[in-house]
Design an enzyme around this catalytic site. Structure first.
Site, PDB file in Angstrom:
ATOM      1  N   TYR A 106      56.562 -13.037  24.759  1.00  0.00           N
ATOM      2  CA  TYR A 106      56.408 -12.004  23.729  1.00  0.00           C
ATOM      3  C   TYR A 106      57.236 -12.310  22.479  1.00  0.00           C
ATOM      4  O   TYR A 106      56.929 -11.798  21.403  1.00  0.00           O
ATOM      5  CB  TYR A 106      56.782 -10.627  24.316  1.00  0.00           C
ATOM      6  CG  TYR A 106      55.865 -10.251  25.451  1.00  0.00           C
ATOM      7  CD1 TYR A 106      54.524  -9.927  25.208  1.00  0.00           C
ATOM      8  CD2 TYR A 106      56.308 -10.276  26.762  1.00  0.00           C
ATOM      9  CE1 TYR A 106      53.672  -9.617  26.250  1.00  0.00           C
ATOM     10  CE2 TYR A 106      55.455  -9.976  27.806  1.00  0.00           C
ATOM     11  CZ  TYR A 106      54.138  -9.651  27.543  1.00  0.00           C
ATOM     12  OH  TYR A 106      53.275  -9.366  28.573  1.00  0.00           O
ATOM     13  N   LYS A 123      55.956  -5.279  41.745  1.00  0.00           N
ATOM     14  CA  LYS A 123      55.633  -6.397  42.629  1.00  0.00           C
ATOM     15  C   LYS A 123      56.727  -6.577  43.678  1.00  0.00           C
ATOM     16  O   LYS A 123      57.905  -6.405  43.392  1.00  0.00           O
ATOM     17  CB  LYS A 123      55.486  -7.685  41.815  1.00  0.00           C
ATOM     18  CG  LYS A 123      54.146  -7.794  41.087  1.00  0.00           C
ATOM     19  CD  LYS A 123      54.004  -9.172  40.474  1.00  0.00           C
ATOM     20  CE  LYS A 123      52.619  -9.351  39.851  1.00  0.00           C
ATOM     21  NZ  LYS A 123      52.462 -10.701  39.264  1.00  0.00           N
ATOM     22  N   HIS A 171      59.958  -8.101  35.187  1.00  0.00           N
ATOM     23  CA  HIS A 171      59.799  -9.545  35.383  1.00  0.00           C
ATOM     24  C   HIS A 171      60.995 -10.105  36.141  1.00  0.00           C
ATOM     25  O   HIS A 171      62.136  -9.793  35.816  1.00  0.00           O
ATOM     26  CB  HIS A 171      59.696 -10.265  34.031  1.00  0.00           C
ATOM     27  CG  HIS A 171      58.391 -10.046  33.339  1.00  0.00           C
ATOM     28  ND1 HIS A 171      58.234 -10.219  31.978  1.00  0.00           N
ATOM     29  CD2 HIS A 171      57.172  -9.672  33.807  1.00  0.00           C
ATOM     30  CE1 HIS A 171      56.981  -9.968  31.645  1.00  0.00           C
ATOM     31  NE2 HIS A 171      56.321  -9.627  32.735  1.00  0.00           N
ATOM     32  N   HIS A 219      45.338  -4.713  31.715  1.00  0.00           N
ATOM     33  CA  HIS A 219      46.482  -5.624  31.631  1.00  0.00           C
ATOM     34  C   HIS A 219      46.826  -5.946  30.178  1.00  0.00           C
ATOM     35  O   HIS A 219      47.996  -6.189  29.857  1.00  0.00           O
ATOM     36  CB  HIS A 219      46.196  -6.910  32.393  1.00  0.00           C
ATOM     37  CG  HIS A 219      47.442  -7.669  32.749  1.00  0.00           C
ATOM     38  ND1 HIS A 219      48.402  -7.157  33.615  1.00  0.00           N
ATOM     39  CD2 HIS A 219      47.916  -8.870  32.337  1.00  0.00           C
ATOM     40  CE1 HIS A 219      49.391  -8.024  33.720  1.00  0.00           C
ATOM     41  NE2 HIS A 219      49.133  -9.065  32.965  1.00  0.00           N
ATOM     42  N   ARG A 223      49.245  -3.544  28.871  1.00  0.00           N
ATOM     43  CA  ARG A 223      50.632  -3.901  29.250  1.00  0.00           C
ATOM     44  C   ARG A 223      51.192  -4.903  28.246  1.00  0.00           C
ATOM     45  O   ARG A 223      52.329  -4.769  27.789  1.00  0.00           O
ATOM     46  CB  ARG A 223      50.634  -4.476  30.665  1.00  0.00           C
ATOM     47  CG  ARG A 223      51.980  -5.020  31.154  1.00  0.00           C
ATOM     48  CD  ARG A 223      51.888  -5.325  32.642  1.00  0.00           C
ATOM     49  NE  ARG A 223      52.892  -6.265  33.122  1.00  0.00           N
ATOM     50  CZ  ARG A 223      54.112  -5.949  33.508  1.00  0.00           C
ATOM     51  NH1 ARG A 223      54.520  -4.691  33.430  1.00  0.00           N
ATOM     52  NH2 ARG A 223      54.945  -6.864  33.970  1.00  0.00           N
TER      53      ARG A 223
END
Length: 311
Positions: free
Chosen positions: A307, A196, A298, A271, A274
């Site tokens: 997570y 990103k 991130h 996704h 992922r």
């Protein structure tokens, strides 16, 4: 493509700032344009400055900055309420649009100096529902890999390599599609991907990934690959038409293999693979939260912390 002629000059100026100064990706700029154009169309309707009943059809190209100067915080709240009532927009969608509006007004006041007062100064982010990510268990992941590997067909090596990378590396769909062969360092067992915001990061490849990639490269078309704007000749993964594989094709491949493994495709997707990779790394790979943040790309550690709740 964004049709700049449909936008007022001050919106185009903001988009140019995103691209030229902040180096935002094309897709990110398109999202900003969509969000803010929708907001400005709503404002003209909200201020009774357009007779068009369908807000999306309102013309904003000649909207003046004087109109923008009239916008107050309650008008932004009215827009977010409109999204909820009209489109049943989720909190995450409204949060994204609120972030777009905040950044837009920050630019108009602090960078372009077109406004003296920032109406979005006190704009809060809509409260998000905290949902734990769906993911495959270790056994389900193994089954998916085994099913994919056992399938026949001209593209079995490619499809197996794709599933292997998703489950082991936790990469995004756009990152996988964008991989070029030169991005892979086989000696160091690592690969560079563009995430990103056009940010490059390094992903380390285990033996399973290296083998899957090598097996695919051995059968990857060597002639007839299209010379195009997508740099298909450089691409790792090619489609049946011998061009860089598309996101839609990868989604189709993952969906097909999930069904073959007896998994519910309404629950699992690209996704979710992922999420699976991230969860299994944390549960079984002894990867700490900071390392996991780097692997996933991130910006904020709070995004990665979900997570730990799963585990």
């Amino acid at each position: 493509m964004i049709d700049l002629k449909e936008n007022p000059p001050f919106l185009n100026s903001f988009l140019e700032y995103l691209t030229g100064i902040l180096n935002k990706s094309v897709n990110t700029v398109k999202e900003y344009n969509y969000d803010l154009a929708h907001f400005l169309k709503f404002i003209l309707h909200h201020f009774n400055m357009s007779s068009e009943e369908d807000i999306k059809n309102i013309d904003i190209h000649d909207m003046s900055i004087e109109t923008v100067k009239q916008i107050k915080l309650e008008d932004i709240h009215a827009f977010l309420y409109y999204l909820t009532e009209t489109y049943h927009s989720k909190a995450a969608t409204r949060a994204r649009k609120a972030a777009s509006i905040r950044m837009f007004f920050s630019y108009l006041t602090q960078k372009a100096h077109l406004l003296e007062v920032n109406p979005a100064q006190g704009l809060e982010t809509p409260k998000l529902d905290k949902r734990l990510p769906k993911y495959l268990t270790l056994e389900q992941s193994k089954e998916l890999l085994e099913v994919t590997k056992s399938e026949s067909g001209d593209f079995k090596e490619r499809d197996y390599a794709i599933i292997t990378l998703f489950l082991n590396c936790g990469m995004r769909l756009s990152e996988l599609v964008g991989i070029n062969i030169k991005d892979i360092n086989f000696e160091e067992c690592q690969m560079n991907v563009i995430g990103k915001g056009n940010k490059e990061r390094t992903i380390y490849l285990n033996k399973a990934c290296i083998k899957a990639i090598n097996d695919y490269i051995a059968v990857r078309p060597k002639t007839g690959v299209k010379k195009d704007t997508k740099d298909s000749e450089k691409a790792l993964f090619l489609s049946e038409r011998k061009e860089r594989i598309s996101k839609r094709t990868v989604q189709y491949i993952v969906d097909k293999e999930l069904r073959a493994a007896g998994l519910d495709t309404s629950k699992y997707s690209v996704h979710k693979l992922r999420h699976t990779a991230a969860t299994l790394m944390y549960q079984y790979g002894k990867v700490d939260i900071r390392a996991l943040q780097e692997v996933l790309g991130h910006e904020s550690i709070s995004t990665t912390e979900i997570y730990t709740h799963v585990a």
